[in-house]
Structure formats: C-alpha cells, structure tokens
Scaffold this motif. Structure first.
Motif, PDB file in Angstrom:
ATOM      1  N   ALA A   1      75.939  45.324  69.686  1.00 34.61           N
ATOM      2  CA  ALA A   1      74.970  45.443  70.648  1.00 34.61           C
ATOM      3  C   ALA A   1      74.777  47.382  69.903  1.00 34.61           C
ATOM      4  CB  ALA A   1      74.279  45.181  72.135  1.00 34.61           C
ATOM      5  N   THR A   2      73.845  47.225  69.051  1.00 35.87           N
ATOM      6  CA  THR A   2      73.489  48.672  69.050  1.00 35.87           C
ATOM      7  C   THR A   2      72.650  49.257  69.963  1.00 35.87           C
ATOM      8  OG1 THR A   2      71.427  48.086  67.581  1.00 35.87           O
ATOM      9  CG2 THR A   2      73.405  48.106  66.562  1.00 35.87           C
ATOM     10  N   PRO A   3      72.719  50.473  69.718  1.00 37.44           N
ATOM     11  CA  PRO A   3      71.761  51.031  70.724  1.00 37.44           C
ATOM     12  C   PRO A   3      70.044  50.829  71.386  1.00 37.44           C
ATOM     13  CG  PRO A   3      72.849  52.698  69.651  1.00 37.44           C
ATOM     14  CD  PRO A   3      73.233  52.197  69.143  1.00 37.44           C
ATOM     15  N   ARG A   4      68.955  50.115  69.775  1.00 38.26           N
ATOM     16  CA  ARG A   4      68.379  49.402  70.201  1.00 38.26           C
ATOM     17  C   ARG A   4      67.945  48.283  70.667  1.00 38.26           C
ATOM     18  NH1 ARG A   4      62.875  49.487  71.560  1.00 38.26           N
ATOM     19  NH2 ARG A   4      61.465  48.081  69.961  1.00 38.26           N
ATOM     20  N   LEU A   5      69.734  47.544  69.984  1.00 42.60           N
ATOM     21  CA  LEU A   5      69.508  45.558  70.957  1.00 42.60           C
ATOM     22  C   LEU A   5      69.826  46.686  72.071  1.00 42.60           C
ATOM     23  CD1 LEU A   5      70.684  43.664  67.807  1.00 42.60           C
ATOM     24  CD2 LEU A   5      69.100  44.729  68.550  1.00 42.60           C
ATOM     25  N   GLN A   6      70.860  46.699  72.520  1.00 36.14           N
ATOM     26  CA  GLN A   6      71.208  47.142  73.902  1.00 36.14           C
ATOM     27  C   GLN A   6      70.222  47.345  74.654  1.00 36.14           C
ATOM     28  OE1 GLN A   6      73.767  49.760  74.570  1.00 36.14           O
ATOM     29  NE2 GLN A   6      73.991  49.978  76.997  1.00 36.14           N
ATOM     30  N   GLU A   7      68.985  48.572  73.837  1.00 37.57           N
ATOM     31  CA  GLU A   7      67.664  48.786  74.675  1.00 37.57           C
ATOM     32  C   GLU A   7      66.135  47.471  74.919  1.00 37.57           C
ATOM     33  OE1 GLU A   7      63.443  51.618  74.641  1.00 37.57           O
ATOM     34  OE2 GLU A   7      65.361  51.318  72.789  1.00 37.57           O
ATOM     35  N   LEU A   8      66.903  46.793  74.157  1.00 33.75           N
ATOM     36  CA  LEU A   8      65.683  44.966  74.314  1.00 33.75           C
ATOM     37  C   LEU A   8      66.687  44.304  75.402  1.00 33.75           C
ATOM     38  CD1 LEU A   8      64.665  45.472  70.328  1.00 33.75           C
ATOM     39  CD2 LEU A   8      63.427  45.891  71.748  1.00 33.75           C
ATOM     40  N   ILE A   9      67.459  43.833  75.165  1.00 32.93           N
ATOM     41  CA  ILE A   9      68.589  43.360  75.718  1.00 32.93           C
ATOM     42  C   ILE A   9      68.219  43.906  77.748  1.00 32.93           C
ATOM     43  CG2 ILE A   9      70.823  42.423  76.358  1.00 32.93           C
ATOM     44  CD1 ILE A   9      71.789  43.041  73.546  1.00 32.93           C
ATOM     45  N   GLN A  10      68.793  45.346  77.614  1.00 31.50           N
ATOM     46  CA  GLN A  10      68.512  45.358  79.209  1.00 31.50           C
ATOM     47  C   GLN A  10      66.939  45.295  79.811  1.00 31.50           C
ATOM     48  OE1 GLN A  10      69.397  49.767  78.308  1.00 31.50           O
ATOM     49  NE2 GLN A  10      72.020  48.680  79.408  1.00 31.50           N
ATOM     50  N   ASN A  11      66.278  45.301  78.803  1.00 29.00           N
ATOM     51  CA  ASN A  11      64.398  45.403  79.315  1.00 29.00           C
ATOM     52  C   ASN A  11      64.551  43.181  79.720  1.00 29.00           C
ATOM     53  OD1 ASN A  11      64.150  48.024  79.142  1.00 29.00           O
ATOM     54  ND2 ASN A  11      63.096  47.472  77.163  1.00 29.00           N
ATOM     55  N   GLN A  12      65.053  42.768  78.686  1.00 31.10           N
ATOM     56  CA  GLN A  12      64.656  41.246  79.072  1.00 31.10           C
ATOM     57  C   GLN A  12      65.888  40.278  80.441  1.00 31.10           C
ATOM     58  OE1 GLN A  12      62.207  39.443  77.339  1.00 31.10           O
ATOM     59  NE2 GLN A  12      62.724  38.040  78.281  1.00 31.10           N
TER      60      GLN A  12
ATOM     61  N   GLU B   1      80.156  50.144  68.993  1.00 28.53           N
ATOM     62  CA  GLU B   1      81.495  50.991  69.062  1.00 28.53           C
ATOM     63  C   GLU B   1      82.905  50.198  69.373  1.00 28.53           C
ATOM     64  OE1 GLU B   1      78.267  51.864  70.396  1.00 28.53           O
ATOM     65  OE2 GLU B   1      77.969  53.249  68.591  1.00 28.53           O
ATOM     66  N   ASN B   2      82.909  49.071  71.095  1.00 27.79           N
ATOM     67  CA  ASN B   2      83.669  48.593  71.296  1.00 27.79           C
ATOM     68  C   ASN B   2      83.414  46.816  70.941  1.00 27.79           C
ATOM     69  OD1 ASN B   2      84.264  50.838  73.197  1.00 27.79           O
ATOM     70  ND2 ASN B   2      82.316  50.247  74.600  1.00 27.79           N
ATOM     71  N   SER B   3      82.848  46.784  70.081  1.00 30.97           N
ATOM     72  CA  SER B   3      83.207  45.463  69.499  1.00 30.97           C
ATOM     73  C   SER B   3      83.511  45.231  68.180  1.00 30.97           C
ATOM     74  CB  SER B   3      82.040  44.461  69.873  1.00 30.97           C
ATOM     75  OG  SER B   3      80.913  45.199  69.589  1.00 30.97           O
ATOM     76  N   LEU B   4      84.396  46.294  67.766  1.00 35.04           N
ATOM     77  CA  LEU B   4      84.552  45.342  66.150  1.00 35.04           C
ATOM     78  C   LEU B   4      85.330  44.715  65.141  1.00 35.04           C
ATOM     79  CD1 LEU B   4      85.595  49.601  65.911  1.00 35.04           C
ATOM     80  CD2 LEU B   4      83.554  48.768  64.930  1.00 35.04           C
ATOM     81  N   PRO B   5      85.129  44.219  64.551  1.00 35.92           N
ATOM     82  CA  PRO B   5      85.524  42.672  64.211  1.00 35.92           C
ATOM     83  C   PRO B   5      87.278  43.089  63.632  1.00 35.92           C
ATOM     84  CG  PRO B   5      83.606  43.385  62.465  1.00 35.92           C
ATOM     85  CD  PRO B   5      84.043  44.928  63.157  1.00 35.92           C
TER      86      PRO B   5
END
Length: 240
Positions: free
Chosen positions: A163-174, A184-188
C-alpha cells in the motif's frame, strides 16, 4: 531443480537463483537505472555468484504482470528469449500473487499496485497448504469497488500488501482494523517467485505467453477512442 527467477514489474528489480529450494544468489536492485539496462548484467552476476551458467538452469520463472507496462514487457521478453533460445521451461507468475507471498499466511491477503486516481491493480488470495489460492481474480478496479467486494470478510482478517501512502489512507478510513504492509516493506522477491513457480505448470506454447496488463495502455485507449474496434479481424496490435 535449478531455477532462475526475476521480477521487473515494480520499481525494484529482483533476481534470484534457487536450487532445490536453497537460495544460492539473490540481487535486489533499487538503483536509478532502467530495468532494460540492468536486468541482463544482474542475471549474469547472480549466475556467477551461484557458480552456474545459464545452460545449467532448468526453469525460468518470471512475474508476468500486472505492473509497470514497460517493466513487465522487459521481464517477459527476456524470459521468452532465454526460454526459446536455450530450450528451457518457463513459468509465469502473477505479480500480485508474488506480493501476496509477503503477507501473513493466516490472513486474507489483498496485494495492491497503485494505479493512481484512487484505482489499483488488486487480487485477493488465501494460503492453503503453503499454496496461494486466488479467491478474487486479479483485476484493475477503483478502491471504492474493491472495498465493497471485501465487506463480506471480517476486516480483522484482511491484510493489504504493498500500500502506497494514499492507498494506506483509504484503507484505514474504510477498514481501521485491517493489517497493512506498506510498499517499502513488501517489495517483490525473486526468491519467493522461484518457490511459487515450483508449484505451477510450465508454459506450453512460448509464443502465446504474453504480459498480463489488466487494462488498456494509453495508446490503445486513444486508438479505440478514435472509433477503431477490436472485432476479431483487426486488433490494435495488428493495426500498429
């Protein structure tokens, strides 16, 4: 089995040589070079570190997308060329499934690739006996639609990955109780790619193996917007 695995679907480039489950060499490149410049030298260096040659490899594993259009094309093209030239086996693995391998096996795993404008490439996976089972097909979607589809699950069991910062924000709201692993913590990881490839059937026809984009490129979108139709007779690719 000797496996050469590589991923260029995201910003980092990952290459690994894995023999019978043991990682002999592993390169993670985050330098500001294009993957087209660095992939072949990284493959060469990884093989040398493993004391192997490309002819020793039994299987080539590659992330087939979705992801960066250019990055995915580079990896698939290199994989097909090596496979065809050297008569090796080839396995393609979903780039989203590879990201899911970074998650907690006890959770419902939702790997993401930010597609901008609150859209994403997304899949939903569950681990079953150390195999990742897709319970929602990889697709390109708005985050709003994805959230609606995920409401059937207990949010405490959801784990969003990459999750990028923007996606993280959306997820946390929902889903405030869901687990999130940031980009940064889930690189392929090509070593994990090799492990996933061991359980999959090799490609039968190399010529038919193509990247998985999941949405039109901008050029294709513009072409269709001009009134062209892909009706089975003339496609965008054939016209170009």
């Amino acid at each position: 089995m000797k496996i050469l695995a590589f991923d260029t679907s995201n910003k980092p480039l990952s290459v690994a040589v894995v023999v019978d489950g043991e990682v002999l060499a592993h390169v993670e490149s985050t330098e500001k070079k294009t993957h087209s410049i660095s992939i072949l030298p990284d493959i060469k260096n990884t093989l040398e570190e493993s004391n192997l040659t490309i002819n020793d490899i039994d299987l080539i594993a590659v992330s087939k997308g979705p992801g960066s259009y250019t990055g995915v094309r580079i990896a698939v093209t290199v994989a097909k060329t090596l496979t065809d030239t050297l008569s090796k086996k080839l396995v393609g693995v979903s780039s989203l499934e590879l990201l899911a391998a970074n998650g907690d096996k006890a959770h419902i795993l939702v790997p993401l690739m930010d597609a901008r404008n609150d859209n994403a490439f997304a899949g939903v996976y569950q681990n079953s006996r150390d195999n990742f089972v897709s319970i929602m097909q990889d697709h390109h979607t708005s985050m709003e639609k994805l959230f609606d589809a995920l409401k059937q699950y207990d949010e405490s069991q959801l784990e969003f990955i990459n999750a990028t910062p923007r996606l993280q924000e959306l997820i946390q709201n929902q889903f405030p109780n869901a687990k999130i692993i940031t980009s940064e913590n889930s690189l392929p990881d090509a070593a994990k790619l090799a492990k996933l490839a061991e359980t999959k059937k090799p490609v039968e026809n190399i010529d038919d193996f193509v990247p998985t984009y999941l949405r039109l490129t901008q050029a294709e979108h513009d072409w269709y917007a001009k009134g062209h139709k892909d009706n089975g007779n003339v496609s965008y690719v054939e016209e170009v």
